[in-house]
Structures are given as structure tokens and as C-alpha cells.
Design a protein around this motif. Structure first.
Motif, PDB file in Angstrom:
ATOM      1  N   GLU A   1       0.841  -1.284  -0.029  1.00  0.00           N
ATOM      2  CA  GLU A   1      -0.013   0.101   0.052  1.00  0.00           C
ATOM      3  C   GLU A   1       0.745   1.234  -0.094  1.00  0.00           C
ATOM      4  O   GLU A   1       0.537   2.244  -0.703  1.00  0.00           O
ATOM      5  CB  GLU A   1      -1.088  -0.258   1.192  1.00  0.00           C
ATOM      6  N   SER A   2       1.955   1.290   0.792  1.00  0.00           N
ATOM      7  CA  SER A   2       2.835   2.304   0.972  1.00  0.00           C
ATOM      8  C   SER A   2       3.695   2.567  -0.701  1.00  0.00           C
ATOM      9  O   SER A   2       3.636   3.695  -1.144  1.00  0.00           O
ATOM     10  CB  SER A   2       4.115   2.090   1.765  1.00  0.00           C
ATOM     11  N   LEU A   3       3.944   1.458  -1.272  1.00  0.00           N
ATOM     12  CA  LEU A   3       4.549   1.683  -2.500  1.00  0.00           C
ATOM     13  C   LEU A   3       3.630   2.049  -3.741  1.00  0.00           C
ATOM     14  O   LEU A   3       3.666   3.223  -4.410  1.00  0.00           O
ATOM     15  CB  LEU A   3       4.792   0.247  -2.748  1.00  0.00           C
ATOM     16  N   GLY A   4       2.236   1.803  -3.255  1.00  0.00           N
ATOM     17  CA  GLY A   4       1.180   2.143  -4.281  1.00  0.00           C
ATOM     18  C   GLY A   4       0.977   3.501  -4.176  1.00  0.00           C
ATOM     19  O   GLY A   4       0.753   4.166  -5.141  1.00  0.00           O
ATOM     20  N   ARG A   5       1.135   4.089  -2.774  1.00  0.00           N
ATOM     21  CA  ARG A   5       0.628   5.529  -2.696  1.00  0.00           C
ATOM     22  C   ARG A   5       1.800   6.450  -3.222  1.00  0.00           C
ATOM     23  O   ARG A   5       1.432   7.359  -4.025  1.00  0.00           O
ATOM     24  CB  ARG A   5       0.500   5.854  -1.086  1.00  0.00           C
ATOM     25  N   PHE A   6       3.051   5.963  -3.100  1.00  0.00           N
ATOM     26  CA  PHE A   6       4.246   6.426  -3.698  1.00  0.00           C
ATOM     27  C   PHE A   6       4.012   6.771  -5.172  1.00  0.00           C
ATOM     28  O   PHE A   6       4.129   7.820  -5.654  1.00  0.00           O
ATOM     29  CB  PHE A   6       5.404   5.953  -3.141  1.00  0.00           C
ATOM     30  N   THR A   7       3.563   5.661  -5.829  1.00  0.00           N
ATOM     31  CA  THR A   7       3.561   5.653  -7.203  1.00  0.00           C
ATOM     32  C   THR A   7       2.434   6.577  -7.851  1.00  0.00           C
ATOM     33  O   THR A   7       2.589   6.964  -9.115  1.00  0.00           O
ATOM     34  CB  THR A   7       3.178   4.255  -7.827  1.00  0.00           C
ATOM     35  N   ARG A   8       1.412   6.765  -6.971  1.00  0.00           N
ATOM     36  CA  ARG A   8       0.427   7.805  -7.673  1.00  0.00           C
ATOM     37  C   ARG A   8       0.312   9.083  -6.999  1.00  0.00           C
ATOM     38  O   ARG A   8      -0.495   9.961  -7.569  1.00  0.00           O
ATOM     39  CB  ARG A   8      -1.030   7.011  -6.861  1.00  0.00           C
ATOM     40  N   ASP A   9       1.355   9.260  -6.393  1.00  0.00           N
ATOM     41  CA  ASP A   9       1.516  10.925  -5.913  1.00  0.00           C
ATOM     42  C   ASP A   9       2.673  11.524  -6.612  1.00  0.00           C
ATOM     43  O   ASP A   9       3.623  11.148  -7.117  1.00  0.00           O
ATOM     44  CB  ASP A   9       2.055  10.935  -4.413  1.00  0.00           C
ATOM     45  N   THR A  10       2.609  12.699  -6.658  1.00  0.00           N
ATOM     46  CA  THR A  10       3.710  13.840  -7.023  1.00  0.00           C
ATOM     47  C   THR A  10       5.058  13.443  -6.158  1.00  0.00           C
ATOM     48  O   THR A  10       4.919  13.368  -5.002  1.00  0.00           O
ATOM     49  CB  THR A  10       3.383  15.147  -6.991  1.00  0.00           C
TER      50      THR A  10
END
Length: 97
Positions: free
Chosen positions: A17-26
Motif C-alpha cells: 500500500e505504501s509503494l502504491g501511494r508513492f507511485t500515484r503521488d507527485t
């Protein structure tokens, strides 16, 4: 550096989930969008190995698929294969887990 023109980065993440958030954020999402628009002759590959089981990868602009792509089936990034989580989930379902 793996060669004069090949840079690699290894990262460890707390959870998917942390990795996924990083990939979707600026800034990552902006970089990825711009990279896909014009790769400038560069290739990109990513492989993720999950501690609870499962592996997934994506290759963009690579003349040959290194690593897992050397022996695993290649699937186009459509439907469930558009995200890391989708690839891991689809892989688990395919293996009956």
C-alpha cells in the motif's frame, strides 16, 4: 551502476500500500506520465518481490526483458495488469491462492 549506461536502484517498502501511494503521488506520478509520453530512448524495468509471496514486474522500452522477463510469461498491461497490486492479485488467483 551496473554499466556505464545502466543505473539500478533497490528499495524496500513497509508494505504494498505504501509503494502504491508513492507511485500515484507527485513527483513520481508526474515523472511516470512524462516518461511514458516520451522515453527519449531509455528503457525502464521494475520487479517487486513480496515478503508474503508473489512477484511482479513491468518493462517499458526494453529491447529484451531482463530478470523475470527472461523466463516468465509476458502479459500486456491491461485490466488487472495495469497496477502492481493488480499483477500480484492476478498472479495469486492464477496459482489458486
Amino acid at each position: 551502476m551496473f554499466a556505464w549506461n545502466h543505473l539500478g536502484i533497490r528499495q524496500c517498502w513497509r508494505d504494498a500500500e505504501s509503494l502504491g501511494r508513492f507511485t500515484r503521488d507527485t513527483p513520481h506520478a508526474v515523472w511516470w506520465r512524462d516518461f511514458l509520453r516520451y522515453t527519449q530512448g531509455c528503457g525502464f524495468w521494475h520487479e517487486a518481490y513480496h515478503a508474503r509471496g508473489g512477484i511482479e514486474a513491468i518493462y517499458v522500452g526494453m529491447p529484451e526483458c531482463p530478470g523475470l522477463g527472461g523466463f516468465a510469461p509476458i502479459r500486456p498491461p491491461v485490466g488487472p495488469f495495469m497496477s502492481s497490486n493488480g499483477r500480484i492479485t492476478a498472479d495469486a488467483v492464477a496459482r489458486g491462492r
